[in-house]
Design an enzyme around this catalytic site. Structure first.
Site, short mmCIF file in Angstrom:
data_model
loop_
_atom_site.label_atom_id
_atom_site.label_comp_id
_atom_site.label_asym_id
_atom_site.label_seq_id
_atom_site.Cartn_x
_atom_site.Cartn_y
_atom_site.Cartn_z
N ASP A 67 0.82 -1.21 0.00
CA ASP A 67 0.00 0.00 0.00
C ASP A 67 0.85 1.26 0.00
O ASP A 67 2.07 1.21 0.14
CB ASP A 67 -0.95 0.00 1.22
CG ASP A 67 -0.26 -0.47 2.50
OD1 ASP A 67 0.96 -0.24 2.65
OD2 ASP A 67 -0.93 -1.08 3.35
N ASN A 136 -7.38 -2.78 14.57
CA ASN A 136 -8.78 -3.10 14.25
C ASN A 136 -8.89 -4.31 13.32
O ASN A 136 -9.97 -4.60 12.81
CB ASN A 136 -9.48 -1.89 13.62
CG ASN A 136 -8.86 -1.46 12.29
OD1 ASN A 136 -7.92 -2.08 11.79
ND2 ASN A 136 -9.41 -0.40 11.72
N HIS A 138 -7.15 -4.79 10.41
CA HIS A 138 -6.93 -4.59 8.98
C HIS A 138 -5.61 -5.22 8.53
O HIS A 138 -4.67 -5.35 9.31
CB HIS A 138 -7.02 -3.11 8.58
CG HIS A 138 -5.88 -2.24 9.01
ND1 HIS A 138 -6.06 -1.06 9.71
CD2 HIS A 138 -4.54 -2.33 8.82
CE1 HIS A 138 -4.90 -0.48 9.91
NE2 HIS A 138 -3.95 -1.23 9.39
N GLU A 143 -9.73 -2.13 5.50
CA GLU A 143 -10.36 -1.82 6.77
C GLU A 143 -11.60 -2.69 7.00
O GLU A 143 -12.22 -3.18 6.06
CB GLU A 143 -10.79 -0.34 6.79
CG GLU A 143 -9.65 0.66 6.64
CD GLU A 143 -8.94 0.96 7.94
OE1 GLU A 143 -8.79 0.05 8.77
OE2 GLU A 143 -8.54 2.13 8.13
#
Length: 241
Positions: A67, A136, A138, A143
């Site tokens: 990314d 979280n 990801h 996400e």
């Protein structure tokens, strides 16, 4: 999944570096899937040391990063292009022409995403994909959501991700709100996945990823469906398993 928990940073780092180095030693033109973040830095440093000692060469290796932030230039101090140069590429004998990071300054981001997937399809699959995990759940910048994208795409980063990354910027307002990320299908095509996590802040996410239900609300849980995952954890990250 093969899960290993380490008491020392040294064992964590050396095991990760050995896995990657042994692949490259046996396949000189290996394709590496690389990640940013704090977890792989020690592994990258050790690989650079091994390269300098002549134990492994990256001269024929290709690399694809997961990314990159949208909205900052590639030479920005917090871009992932800069991260990879400072933590790995500048310290090994890899040909920078063989390193690939999504171009988030392209005029057409959707076209850039399609081109990135095409390159992965034509040159891949990735031999080993390094993955960290967000608090979280990801992976890459995929996400938690009701639906996930399979291919490389532009994503709006959640507030909790922005807050987690704010420590790298002067203020929360400076954290880019979007990124280009490989999608879950792109990640899952890798022949092998090296999943790494460090620190107590990742413990709940690690438990959800490795032992929880498979759900798009914890993208990392999809790794339970992959046939070849090696998990490296420090004691804090693995404390809830």
């Amino acid at each position: 999944m093969n899960i290993f928990t380490f008491k020392t940073e040294e064992d964590f780092v050396q095991t990760g570096a050995n896995l990657i180095a042994s692949l490259v030693q046996s396949k000189s033109n290996a394709i590496l899937g690389l990640a940013t973040g704090s977890s792989p830095i020690g592994i990258y440093t050790r690989l650079a040391e091994m390269n300098k000692k002549g134990l492994v060469s990256f001269s024929q290796v290709s690399a694809y990063n997961l990314d990159e932030y949208v909205g900052i230039s590639g030479d920005h101090s917090q871009s992932y292009k800069t991260f990879m140069k400072e933590n790995l590429f500048n310290h090994i004998d890899i040909d920078l022409q063989n390193t690939h990071i999504p171009n988030t300054n392209a005029a057409d981001l959707d076209a850039e995403c399609k081109a990135y997937d095409l390159a992965l399809e034509q040159n891949g699959p990735v031999d080993i994909q390094i993955l960290g995990i967000g608090s979280n759940g990801h992976i890459g910048f995929n996400e938690p959501d009701d639906h996930l994208y399979g291919g490389t795409h532009v994503i709006d980063l959640l507030e909790e991700t922005l807050e987690a990354n704010a420590r790298f910027f002067d203020s929360l307002d400076e954290v880019p709100k979007q990124a280009i990320t490989m999608g879950v299908a792109s990640i899952m095509k890798a022949r092998q996945i090296l999943f790494i996590a460090r620190g107590a802040s990742k413990a709940e996410a690690v438990k959800a990823a490795l032992q929880g239900p498979i759900t798009t609300q914890c993208p990392a849980s999809l790794l339970q469906c992959h046939p070849n995952v090696i998990v490296l954890l420090d004691e804090e990250a693995g404390s809830l398993l």
